[in-house]
Enzyme design. Structure first.
Site, short mmCIF file in Angstrom:
data_model
loop_
_atom_site.label_atom_id
_atom_site.label_comp_id
_atom_site.label_asym_id
_atom_site.label_seq_id
_atom_site.Cartn_x
_atom_site.Cartn_y
_atom_site.Cartn_z
N TYR A 143 63.74 71.37 90.78
CA TYR A 143 63.28 70.26 91.62
C TYR A 143 62.36 70.81 92.68
O TYR A 143 62.68 71.81 93.33
CB TYR A 143 64.47 69.55 92.26
N ASP A 238 59.14 78.47 94.88
CA ASP A 238 59.65 77.39 95.72
C ASP A 238 60.99 77.86 96.29
O ASP A 238 62.03 77.76 95.63
CB ASP A 238 59.80 76.10 94.91
N LYS A 266 64.36 73.27 104.42
CA LYS A 266 65.81 73.39 104.68
C LYS A 266 66.14 74.36 105.83
O LYS A 266 65.99 73.97 106.98
CB LYS A 266 66.54 73.69 103.38
C1 LIG Z 1 65.13 70.29 98.74
C2 LIG Z 1 64.09 70.89 97.90
C3 LIG Z 1 62.76 70.41 97.92
C4 LIG Z 1 62.35 69.18 98.66
O1 LIG Z 1 62.50 69.30 100.04
P1 LIG Z 1 62.59 67.96 100.94
O2 LIG Z 1 62.65 68.49 102.33
O3 LIG Z 1 63.80 67.23 100.50
O4 LIG Z 1 61.34 67.19 100.68
C5 LIG Z 1 61.81 71.11 97.21
N1 LIG Z 1 62.13 72.20 96.50
C6 LIG Z 1 63.39 72.67 96.46
C7 LIG Z 1 63.68 73.91 95.68
C8 LIG Z 1 64.40 72.03 97.14
O5 LIG Z 1 65.66 72.48 97.05
#
Ligand SMILES: *Cc1c(COP(=O)(O)O)cnc(C)c1O
Length: 429
Positions: A143, A238, A266
């Site tokens: 994701y 990511d 995060k």
């Molecule tokens: C949480 C997450 C996102 C999205 O971040 P948001 O702050 O919710 O937009 C993107 N990539 C990864 C790997 C994530 O865990």
């Protein structure tokens, strides 16, 4: 008697779709009513009815030093008194950029945004601008936020176009996104052999936390790095979830692989909205106002949010922070595996740093297809027994869990005691 929680959910559901502002918060997959919280401190949470929980979601990762850490709260209060926003540069943003560059040296230049979604969306745009190519490669089950081009699942067959995984995403947008199987080195080689020179970028969770926890093989990441270099494709790690969590330097430090670009979120905001993307200077210089790739944000680098992040990042740099976090997480995971075994329940679990995965399957899965085979019914029963006992786990068999530095030995012992009972209730069914 109707609980306040129930009342709030029923009222919320009338005004907010599904009663929640982000679908992962809903209990659709496990059944029941999402918990409404009013307070957190350290490893604990209290819901609106006063029930206490040990928190293993930690706001999906950001609360790595625990809830309401006094140093973070104090700094936020102080900086907030000087205005909440300027829409102009501040020294705090420089401090953050310096710290990111120090902890994640592959990020030679960095830009702050307000969410992980923005970070990945912007990183992909600049990678496309830099390469002059359109094709984007991602992996099934990873994701990367909810921007259009990333809400795509694998089409049928390797070289077919991606299909949108959400309504509202035009097929034309999804057409540039190719999806491969995680940990499948051969499919990577095949794809690059055929269209490697058309690929703008590959985006990957270097340790996956969004289809439960999936660990990469070193060979898979290594091959990916080599193929991207050979074909001039931008490799984007990511690390929105793994950054500062699986190790101080993120998954790239743990696996010793240098991506061209990295996205963060995060933990970097410590619970307030901060994201970041950055990487090679020659790529980042393509961004406006220097280059032709446009990217912007009214609240980007917000002083209050950046302060929460900075204080959190200061706290996690104390010696042995990550070693202790990893040991505590492993203690939890090992205890759960032992408890399941004792109860005769088919179960496996693993951890990387402060992230963990629980699976109702014989062994830890390595791909999306394997994750999907785990026993969801057992997870749902386990989840509700744990919730009743005051243990707050992610409300889905496909989410990773998070431990913070505030989780004590007593918290782990309490959790394992509840888990023993929960596992026994499963095997009796
Ligand atoms: C949480 C997450 C996102 C999205 O971040 P948001 O702050 O919710 O937009 C993107 N990539 C990864 C790997 C994530 O865990």
């Amino acid at each position: 008697m109707t609980s306040l929680n129930q009342t709030l959910f029923e009222k919320s559901s009338k005004l907010i779709p599904g009663g929640v502002n982000s679908p992962v918060r809903a209990f659709r997959s496990v059944g029941g009513t999402p918990i409404f919280f009013k307070k957190g401190l350290g490893s604990k949470l209290w819901d609106v009815d006063g029930k206490e929980y040990i928190d293993y979601i930690n706001s999906w990762g950001p609360m790595i030093v625990g809830h309401a850490h006094p140093q973070v709260i104090k700094a936020v209060q102080e900086v907030a008194a000087n205005s909440l926003s300027f829409g102009a540069p501040t020294g705090l943003e420089l401090e953050m950029a310096e710290l990111i560059n120090k902890l994640v040296p592959s990020m030679e230049q960095v830009r702050l945004v307000s969410s992980g979604t923005e970070a990945t969306m912007s990183a992909i745009r600049v990678a496309r601008g830099f390469t002059g190519r359109n094709k984007l490669v991602k992996f099934e089950g990873c994701y990367h936020g909810h921007s259009d081009a990333l809400l795509v699942k694998a089409g049928s067959g390797l070289l077919t176009f991606g299909e949108p995984s959400s309504a509202g995403v035009p097929a034309e947008v999804a057409a540039h996104t190719l999806t491969l199987e995680y940990n499948n080195t051969q499919s990577l080689k095949d794809l690059f052999a055929q269209i490697g020179d058309e690929i703008a970028c590959v985006i990957i969770e270097p340790v996956v936390g969004n289809m439960n926890l999936i660990v990469p093989t070193q060979e898979f990441l290594q091959t990916l790095r080599e193929l991207c270099t050979k074909h001039g494709a931008v490799l984007i790690f990511d690390e929105v979830m793994t950054g500062f969590r699986v190790a101080l330097g993120g998954a790239q430090a743990l696996y010793n692989i240098k991506p061209d670009m990295t996205t963060l979120g995060k933990v970097i905001g410590g619970g307030l909205p901060v994201g970041a993307f950055g990487g090679r200077k020659d790529i980042m210089q393509c961004l406006a106002p220097l280059g032709a790739v446009y990217q912007a944000g009214t609240l980007s680098g917000n002083p209050v949010a950046v302060t929460a992040g900075l204080e959190t990042l200061k706290l996690i740099q104390t010696p042995d922070f990550h070693a202790k976090l990893a040991a505590q997480t492993k203690k939890l995971v090992d205890g759960l595996v032992a408890a399941a075994k004792e109860a005769g329940v088919v179960f496996s679990a693993q951890s990387v740093g402060g992230m963990f995965g629980l699976y109702f399957s014989e062994k830890c899965p390595t791909s999306f297809a394997e994750v999907m085979q785990s026993n969801k019914e057992n997870f749902n029963k386990f989840f509700h027994s744990m919730l009743d006992a005051g243990i707050y786990l992610g409300p889905s068999a496909f989410e990773a869990g998070f431990v913070s530095a505030a989780h004590t030995d007593e918290d782990i012992a309490f959790t394992l005691k509840a888990a023993k009972k929960a596992f026994l209730s499963l095997s009796n069914h």
